[in-house]
Design a protein around this motif. Structure first.
Motif, PDB file in Angstrom:
ATOM      1  N   CYS A   1     -14.204  -4.686  -0.942  1.00  0.00           N
ATOM      2  CA  CYS A   1     -13.417  -5.880  -1.196  1.00  0.00           C
ATOM      3  C   CYS A   1     -13.132  -6.608   0.115  1.00  0.00           C
ATOM      4  CB  CYS A   1     -12.108  -5.526  -1.901  1.00  0.00           C
ATOM      5  SG  CYS A   1     -11.036  -4.429  -0.946  1.00  0.00           S
ATOM      6  N   PHE A   2     -12.813  -7.867  -0.017  1.00  0.00           N
ATOM      7  CA  PHE A   2     -12.360  -8.649   1.136  1.00  0.00           C
ATOM      8  C   PHE A   2     -11.260  -9.592   0.657  1.00  0.00           C
ATOM      9  CE2 PHE A   2     -15.864 -10.958  -0.765  1.00  0.00           C
ATOM     10  CZ  PHE A   2     -15.504 -12.289  -0.695  1.00  0.00           C
ATOM     11  N   TYR A   3     -10.608 -10.239   1.590  1.00  0.00           N
ATOM     12  CA  TYR A   3      -9.416 -11.007   1.264  1.00  0.00           C
ATOM     13  C   TYR A   3      -9.516 -12.418   1.825  1.00  0.00           C
ATOM     14  CZ  TYR A   3      -7.616  -6.406   0.118  1.00  0.00           C
ATOM     15  OH  TYR A   3      -7.463  -5.162  -0.434  1.00  0.00           O
ATOM     16  N   VAL A   4      -8.892 -13.346   1.113  1.00  0.00           N
ATOM     17  CA  VAL A   4      -8.798 -14.735   1.553  1.00  0.00           C
ATOM     18  C   VAL A   4      -7.326 -15.108   1.611  1.00  0.00           C
ATOM     19  CG1 VAL A   4      -9.454 -17.123   1.117  1.00  0.00           C
ATOM     20  CG2 VAL A   4     -10.995 -15.276   0.425  1.00  0.00           C
ATOM     21  N   ALA A   5      -6.889 -15.602   2.753  1.00  0.00           N
ATOM     22  CA  ALA A   5      -5.489 -15.995   2.907  1.00  0.00           C
ATOM     23  C   ALA A   5      -5.390 -17.063   3.984  1.00  0.00           C
ATOM     24  CB  ALA A   5      -4.621 -14.796   3.274  1.00  0.00           C
ATOM     25  N   GLU A   6      -4.424 -17.967   3.818  1.00  0.00           N
ATOM     26  CA  GLU A   6      -4.160 -18.978   4.834  1.00  0.00           C
ATOM     27  C   GLU A   6      -3.069 -18.455   5.753  1.00  0.00           C
ATOM     28  OE1 GLU A   6      -3.242 -23.742   5.165  1.00  0.00           O
ATOM     29  OE2 GLU A   6      -4.362 -22.911   3.490  1.00  0.00           O
TER      30      GLU A   6
ATOM     31  N   PRO B   1     -10.300   1.417   7.294  1.00  0.00           N
ATOM     32  CA  PRO B   1      -9.442   2.381   7.993  1.00  0.00           C
ATOM     33  C   PRO B   1     -10.271   3.368   8.805  1.00  0.00           C
ATOM     34  CG  PRO B   1      -8.842   2.189   5.663  1.00  0.00           C
ATOM     35  CD  PRO B   1     -10.146   1.480   5.831  1.00  0.00           C
ATOM     36  N   ARG B   2      -9.689   3.863   9.884  1.00  0.00           N
ATOM     37  CA  ARG B   2     -10.364   4.833  10.727  1.00  0.00           C
ATOM     38  C   ARG B   2     -10.737   6.074   9.907  1.00  0.00           C
ATOM     39  NH1 ARG B   2      -6.775   5.240  14.314  1.00  0.00           N
ATOM     40  NH2 ARG B   2      -7.612   3.706  15.773  1.00  0.00           N
ATOM     41  N   GLY B   3     -11.961   6.543  10.076  1.00  0.00           N
ATOM     42  CA  GLY B   3     -12.431   7.706   9.349  1.00  0.00           C
ATOM     43  C   GLY B   3     -13.046   7.393   8.000  1.00  0.00           C
ATOM     44  N   SER B   4     -13.119   6.102   7.646  1.00  0.00           N
ATOM     45  CA  SER B   4     -13.704   5.697   6.366  1.00  0.00           C
ATOM     46  C   SER B   4     -14.843   4.722   6.612  1.00  0.00           C
ATOM     47  CB  SER B   4     -12.632   5.047   5.477  1.00  0.00           C
ATOM     48  OG  SER B   4     -13.199   4.535   4.287  1.00  0.00           O
ATOM     49  N   SER B   5     -15.651   4.517   5.588  1.00  0.00           N
ATOM     50  CA  SER B   5     -16.716   3.516   5.667  1.00  0.00           C
ATOM     51  C   SER B   5     -16.519   2.424   4.625  1.00  0.00           C
ATOM     52  CB  SER B   5     -18.085   4.174   5.464  1.00  0.00           C
ATOM     53  OG  SER B   5     -18.131   4.820   4.201  1.00  0.00           O
ATOM     54  N   ALA B   6     -15.505   2.588   3.774  1.00  0.00           N
ATOM     55  CA  ALA B   6     -15.221   1.622   2.719  1.00  0.00           C
ATOM     56  C   ALA B   6     -14.040   0.749   3.113  1.00  0.00           C
ATOM     57  CB  ALA B   6     -14.925   2.346   1.410  1.00  0.00           C
ATOM     58  N   THR B   7     -14.041  -0.486   2.650  1.00  0.00           N
ATOM     59  CA  THR B   7     -12.934  -1.389   2.950  1.00  0.00           C
ATOM     60  C   THR B   7     -11.689  -0.983   2.167  1.00  0.00           C
ATOM     61  OG1 THR B   7     -13.667  -2.929   1.226  1.00  0.00           O
ATOM     62  CG2 THR B   7     -14.452  -3.320   3.475  1.00  0.00           C
ATOM     63  N   SER B   8     -10.545  -1.434   2.668  1.00  0.00           N
ATOM     64  CA  SER B   8      -9.272  -1.071   2.060  1.00  0.00           C
ATOM     65  C   SER B   8      -8.329  -2.264   2.144  1.00  0.00           C
ATOM     66  CB  SER B   8      -8.675   0.142   2.784  1.00  0.00           C
ATOM     67  OG  SER B   8      -7.416   0.492   2.254  1.00  0.00           O
ATOM     68  N   SER B   9      -7.135  -2.124   1.576  1.00  0.00           N
ATOM     69  CA  SER B   9      -6.133  -3.181   1.639  1.00  0.00           C
ATOM     70  C   SER B   9      -5.686  -3.389   3.081  1.00  0.00           C
ATOM     71  CB  SER B   9      -4.932  -2.833   0.760  1.00  0.00           C
ATOM     72  OG  SER B   9      -4.351  -1.618   1.174  1.00  0.00           O
ATOM     73  N   ILE B  10      -5.196  -4.588   3.378  1.00  0.00           N
ATOM     74  CA  ILE B  10      -4.785  -4.945   4.734  1.00  0.00           C
ATOM     75  C   ILE B  10      -3.259  -4.965   4.791  1.00  0.00           C
ATOM     76  CG2 ILE B  10      -4.936  -6.688   6.546  1.00  0.00           C
ATOM     77  CD1 ILE B  10      -7.561  -7.612   5.291  1.00  0.00           C
ATOM     78  N   PRO B  11      -2.652  -4.075   5.577  1.00  0.00           N
ATOM     79  CA  PRO B  11      -1.192  -3.967   5.594  1.00  0.00           C
ATOM     80  C   PRO B  11      -0.471  -5.278   5.868  1.00  0.00           C
ATOM     81  CG  PRO B  11      -2.174  -2.118   6.775  1.00  0.00           C
ATOM     82  CD  PRO B  11      -3.285  -3.063   6.443  1.00  0.00           C
ATOM     83  N   VAL B  12      -1.003  -6.100   6.764  1.00  0.00           N
ATOM     84  CA  VAL B  12      -0.303  -7.316   7.160  1.00  0.00           C
ATOM     85  C   VAL B  12      -0.228  -8.340   6.020  1.00  0.00           C
ATOM     86  CG1 VAL B  12      -2.288  -8.608   8.021  1.00  0.00           C
ATOM     87  CG2 VAL B  12      -0.045  -8.930   9.093  1.00  0.00           C
ATOM     88  N   LEU B  13      -1.062  -8.189   4.995  1.00  0.00           N
ATOM     89  CA  LEU B  13      -1.077  -9.153   3.883  1.00  0.00           C
ATOM     90  C   LEU B  13      -0.137  -8.778   2.748  1.00  0.00           C
ATOM     91  CD1 LEU B  13      -4.917  -9.928   3.541  1.00  0.00           C
ATOM     92  CD2 LEU B  13      -3.162 -11.268   4.735  1.00  0.00           C
ATOM     93  N   GLN B  14       0.499  -7.650   2.831  1.00  0.00           N
ATOM     94  CA  GLN B  14       1.306  -7.167   1.704  1.00  0.00           C
ATOM     95  C   GLN B  14       2.393  -8.158   1.289  1.00  0.00           C
ATOM     96  OE1 GLN B  14       2.719  -3.285   2.825  1.00  0.00           O
ATOM     97  NE2 GLN B  14       0.727  -2.295   2.526  1.00  0.00           N
ATOM     98  N   ASP B  15       2.985  -8.848   2.238  1.00  0.00           N
ATOM     99  CA  ASP B  15       4.076  -9.779   1.932  1.00  0.00           C
ATOM    100  C   ASP B  15       3.655 -11.231   2.051  1.00  0.00           C
ATOM    101  OD1 ASP B  15       5.832  -7.585   1.578  1.00  0.00           O
ATOM    102  OD2 ASP B  15       6.158  -7.486   3.755  1.00  0.00           O
ATOM    103  N   MET B  16       2.339 -11.472   2.013  1.00  0.00           N
ATOM    104  CA  MET B  16       1.833 -12.840   2.147  1.00  0.00           C
ATOM    105  C   MET B  16       0.961 -13.199   0.943  1.00  0.00           C
ATOM    106  SD  MET B  16       0.672 -12.911   6.152  1.00  0.00           S
ATOM    107  CE  MET B  16       1.819 -12.536   7.471  1.00  0.00           C
ATOM    108  N   PRO B  17       0.940 -14.468   0.549  1.00  0.00           N
ATOM    109  CA  PRO B  17       0.027 -14.887  -0.533  1.00  0.00           C
ATOM    110  C   PRO B  17      -1.421 -14.681  -0.103  1.00  0.00           C
ATOM    111  CG  PRO B  17       1.671 -16.586  -0.055  1.00  0.00           C
ATOM    112  CD  PRO B  17       1.772 -15.583   1.039  1.00  0.00           C
TER     113      PRO B  17
END
Length: 356
Positions: free
Chosen positions: A59-64, A176-192
């Motif tokens: 997955c990937f994310y789009v945010a302004e 995340p370190r130790g993985s090869s798959a994408t994951s959620s992005i912590p900084v986006l948790q409280d942002m649209p």
């Protein structure tokens, strides 16, 4: 009176090498990829091992976001230092707009117009391809000197918040370190933001002509006097037609859609597979795909191909080589994998790119 224009320069670099070290280095340096295509001649189905590492699972994310988001201590400690983070400005054009990217090694790159550069107040350098019109600013977010309270950090923070607040849409991915798959992005948790997945397409090709190749005989010159094997250049052109789903078997001189035909010599194979992905595809995932492809030895044809397309509006293409759009923004590569870790590697670059 007819006007004649000099055609823009483009570069197609061909290399052949044995082993995986050089190939891995090239792929790791090409950070931002929006499309991958794999062609498996003579294979009736996609190997299960390949589907297990499919970019379609990522997955990937789009945010302004304001660019100042990427210099905040919370972002640096919770995201940048915890794995591989990718961010690239979206819908902005590299030749005419302000473009920004964050590379996994912690490098923040701003490619800005002259007006923005003068307002921003951070020292950079003039663009190599648009001297005086575009400027490149590089900030090492992981440098020891880049910390709150230090002179460099305070200067950059003031420039990006008080002096000029740059805000734009970004495409982002995080491994995340130790993985090869994408994951959620912590900084986006409280942002649209919007979460998207890479789109997968699969085509099965029946009874198509496949060029005859030999790793030891790339025949990269324009002399086609030897017809024992297809030349590397003819193969590259043919692969472009395959990627565009052009029928190369019925090419006629007066064909309405395409007069192109498969280069000689060739052979007809009953089944072949063509699988592709579109979105944000990380170098780590591409390396996994190549590792699986290099082990597929049960096919009717002894070679296979992976082609990768880079984002046209990325500030850098390979490593820290500056990139511009000009006519098309090409920064792509194609790798032909042969048995015993032999490869042909094609690099396609536009006018505003440096050859590695």
């Amino acid at each position: 009176m007819a006007a004649y224009f000099k055609p823009p320069k483009s570069h197609l670099v061909f290399e052949s090498f044995h082993g995986t070290d050089k190939l891995s280095a090239y792929i790791s340096e090409h950070t931002f990829n929006h499309a991958v295509n794999i062609f498996l001649p003579g294979q009736a189905r996609i190997p299960r091992e390949l589907l297990e590492v499919s970019p379609g699972k990522d997955c990937f994310y789009v945010a302004e976001l304001p660019v100042s988001t990427f210099i905040q201590p919370h972002f640096i400690h919770s995201t940048l230092k915890q794995g591989s983070f990718f961010a690239l400005s979206h819908t902005h054009h590299i030749d005419t707009d302000d473009c920004v990217a964050v590379f996994p090694q912690g490098l923040l790159v701003l490619s800005v117009t002259k007006d923005t550069y003068e307002q921003l107040g951070i020292v950079g350098r003039s663009s190599e391809f648009q001297q005086g019109a575009k400027f490149i600013v590089e900030i090492d977010l992981l440098a020891d000197s880049f910390q709150p309270g230090r002179k460099q950090y305070e200067r950059v923070q003031w420039c990006l918040t008080d002096r000029l607040s740059l805000t734009m849409p970004f495409l982002m991915a995080f491994i995340p370190r130790g993985s090869s798959a994408t994951s959620s992005i912590p900084v986006l948790q409280d942002m649209p933001h919007k979460e998207l997945t890479n789109k997968e397409t699969l085509n099965t090709l029946t009874n198509i002509q496949i060029p005859s190749l030999s790793y030891m005989s790339p025949q990269i010159s324009l002399d086609h006097s030897s017809n024992e094997y297809c030349s590397a250049i003819d193969l590259f052109e043919w692969l472009g037609a395959i990627s565009c789903n052009i029928d190369c078997d019925s090419g006629q001189p007066d064909g309405f859609v395409s007069a192109y035909s498969c280069p000689m010599p060739n052979r007809v194979v009953p089944l072949s597979c063509n699988i592709g992905w579109r979105g944000v595809i990380t170098p780590q995932r591409i390396l996994q795909l190549i590792n699986i492809l290099s082990k597929c030895e049960d096919a009717l044809i002894s070679w296979c191909v992976i082609s990768v397309w880079g984002f046209a509006d990325c500030p850098f293409s390979w490593g820290q080589q500056e990139h511009g759009y000009y006519m098309a923004g090409e920064n792509h590569y194609t790798c032909v994998l042969f048995p015993q870790s032999n490869q042909w590697f094609f690099t396609a670059l536009g006018t505003h790119d440096k050859v590695r």
